[in-house]
Motif scaffolding. Sequence first.
Motif, PDB file in Angstrom:
ATOM      1  N   THR A   1      92.985  21.270  32.475  1.00 19.43           N
ATOM      2  CA  THR A   1      92.974  22.651  31.653  1.00 19.43           C
ATOM      3  C   THR A   1      93.359  23.645  32.186  1.00 19.43           C
ATOM      4  OG1 THR A   1      90.896  22.349  30.305  1.00 19.43           O
ATOM      5  CG2 THR A   1      90.865  24.124  31.251  1.00 19.43           C
ATOM      6  N   PHE A   2      94.616  24.166  32.681  1.00 22.06           N
ATOM      7  CA  PHE A   2      95.133  25.119  33.067  1.00 22.06           C
ATOM      8  C   PHE A   2      94.537  26.234  33.250  1.00 22.06           C
ATOM      9  CE2 PHE A   2      98.608  21.687  32.088  1.00 22.06           C
ATOM     10  CZ  PHE A   2      98.878  21.958  33.236  1.00 22.06           C
TER      11      PHE A   2
ATOM     12  N   GLN B   1     102.658  33.409  33.889  1.00 19.53           N
ATOM     13  CA  GLN B   1     102.787  31.988  33.841  1.00 19.53           C
ATOM     14  C   GLN B   1     103.395  30.764  34.840  1.00 19.53           C
ATOM     15  OE1 GLN B   1     105.962  32.289  31.001  1.00 19.53           O
ATOM     16  NE2 GLN B   1     105.537  32.174  28.747  1.00 19.53           N
ATOM     17  N   GLN B   2     103.379  31.967  35.726  1.00 15.46           N
ATOM     18  CA  GLN B   2     103.714  31.111  37.153  1.00 15.46           C
ATOM     19  C   GLN B   2     102.415  30.608  37.874  1.00 15.46           C
ATOM     20  OE1 GLN B   2     107.294  33.490  38.845  1.00 15.46           O
ATOM     21  NE2 GLN B   2     108.274  32.644  37.622  1.00 15.46           N
ATOM     22  N   GLN B   3     101.706  32.099  37.831  1.00 19.11           N
ATOM     23  CA  GLN B   3     100.020  31.998  38.749  1.00 19.11           C
ATOM     24  C   GLN B   3      99.757  30.530  37.360  1.00 19.11           C
ATOM     25  OE1 GLN B   3     100.250  33.434  41.406  1.00 19.11           O
ATOM     26  NE2 GLN B   3     102.150  34.740  41.284  1.00 19.11           N
ATOM     27  N   THR B   4     100.024  30.463  36.126  1.00 17.52           N
ATOM     28  CA  THR B   4      98.844  29.830  36.264  1.00 17.52           C
ATOM     29  C   THR B   4      99.384  28.145  35.650  1.00 17.52           C
ATOM     30  OG1 THR B   4      98.808  31.180  34.057  1.00 17.52           O
ATOM     31  CG2 THR B   4      98.208  28.853  33.642  1.00 17.52           C
ATOM     32  N   TYR B   5     100.504  28.086  35.695  1.00 16.33           N
ATOM     33  CA  TYR B   5     101.359  26.430  35.978  1.00 16.33           C
ATOM     34  C   TYR B   5     101.747  26.068  37.192  1.00 16.33           C
ATOM     35  CZ  TYR B   5     100.487  27.211  30.484  1.00 16.33           C
ATOM     36  OH  TYR B   5     100.050  28.036  29.617  1.00 16.33           O
ATOM     37  N   LEU B   6     102.387  27.017  37.963  1.00 14.87           N
ATOM     38  CA  LEU B   6     102.562  25.765  39.453  1.00 14.87           C
ATOM     39  C   LEU B   6     102.336  25.818  40.492  1.00 14.87           C
ATOM     40  CD1 LEU B   6     106.359  28.500  39.558  1.00 14.87           C
ATOM     41  CD2 LEU B   6     105.785  26.103  38.125  1.00 14.87           C
ATOM     42  N   PRO B   7     101.031  26.155  40.226  1.00 15.24           N
ATOM     43  CA  PRO B   7     100.288  25.662  41.025  1.00 15.24           C
ATOM     44  C   PRO B   7     100.141  24.184  41.314  1.00 15.24           C
ATOM     45  CG  PRO B   7      99.344  27.840  41.071  1.00 15.24           C
ATOM     46  CD  PRO B   7     100.739  27.101  39.712  1.00 15.24           C
ATOM     47  N   ALA B   8      99.452  23.843  40.678  1.00 20.45           N
ATOM     48  CA  ALA B   8      99.670  22.481  39.688  1.00 20.45           C
ATOM     49  C   ALA B   8     101.133  21.308  40.436  1.00 20.45           C
ATOM     50  CB  ALA B   8      99.365  22.134  38.292  1.00 20.45           C
TER      51      ALA B   8
END
Length: 455
Positions: free
Chosen positions: A70-71, A200-207
């Motif tokens: 879950t993002f 969007q970047q802060q939600t998905y890119l850390p993964a």
Amino acid sequence: MSLISNLKPGGKHGVPSGATRDPIGYLVAGLSKLAQSDLIDKIGMRKQTEQVVFSVTRTGFKTLTQASRTFAKAGKKGQPGVRPAATSAPTGVFDLTPTEDEQMLVDVVSEFAEEIVRPAASEADAKCAAPDDLLKASLEIGLPILGLPEELGGVSEERSAMAGTLVAEALAKGDMGLAVATLAPGSVATAIGLWGTDAQQQTYLPAFTGDAVPAAALALSEPTVLFDVLSPSTTATKSGDGYVLNGKKSLVARGDHAELFVVGADLDGKPVLFLVESSTEGLAIEGDPAMGVRAASMTSLVLEDVKVPADAVLGETDGSTYTECVRLSRLAWCALAVGTGQAVLDYVTPYVKTREAFGEPIANRQSVAFMVANIAIELQGMRLLTYRAAARAAAGKDFSKEVALARKACADHGMRIGLDGVQLLGGHGYVKEHPVERWYRDLRAIGIMEGTVLV
């Protein structure tokens, strides 16, 4: 001595403390970490064992997508995201020679392709699945973050379309299917880095910059007659404060493992990209076995009344972002064609010099020598056109004409190189004992593949 065996461990993520963060440093550090593990032995020297066949591709049954992650929503809604800077101003001299750093990058990835990818290619093609150890190794050398700017946890100080092109070419010399499998997650990360909002970047890119990198897929192709990638049949309709997606996408790399998709759909007559998480209700995966690129585990993505929020739109809704995505994807496929074509040339050249017929090497025959020479000529033309398009893309210039020329050359000449490679080996070209038949099947994909990877 192997370059990999000479690498030394560093500080955090294998990078010496205080070192400059660049693609070379991350990839070399990753290979250093890889050299200390047993992954190479597992992949390059492991015995042939019975494994479970990739059932989705082989049997074509329908299954739910992965929903293990879950993002968590983060970032500021509506705010633009971080964008990598364009490359330095050109000197005006027509010189497509890779820079010193880019050449170092090519050398590192080429060794990874030779020592890890190439030995695993035949079995991966037969099983329609990339080995888990190889996928983990590709994460350790930093492939998913190659196209991300430093501010987002990546390695790029400048837009890296050229570096991405060189990496794709080098990996494809090992195997095109495995290259696609390893590049697919990074393609989604690069797309979010190029066009995503801050949220969007802060939600998905850390993964993607962490230790547990998610499988992800770019889904543009569709199984329709006379398919035009710029006019997708998949539709997106407004519904309340979001959108509803319906349609079917094909040739989606490792779709049964993907946790995040970038899906192309028609919205009010314009092609638009949408971010769709695998846990979204209405998604399903079907097997999509292909003639080539089999190691990438191609699947179909079925969308039935898939509801996504308004902030799932990636980039602009006027079709400009989607069009740029298509062009960058075609550039990636051109690079893959060049790499595979080089593998063919490198294989057939010594073969015709040692294979004898009627008491002499077949290379002494003029028809054979001319055929090998034509492969080299066509390959160099493909490479120059591809590099030219990549250089303009990296500089932030319009590269529509250049990538169109490159794709036409790579589609036509790439297939011809595969065919001539099989022809030069005679009967040996038709059997799986030699890799040329696999390269021929892979090169046939260049003219039809859309999406899946981008640089």
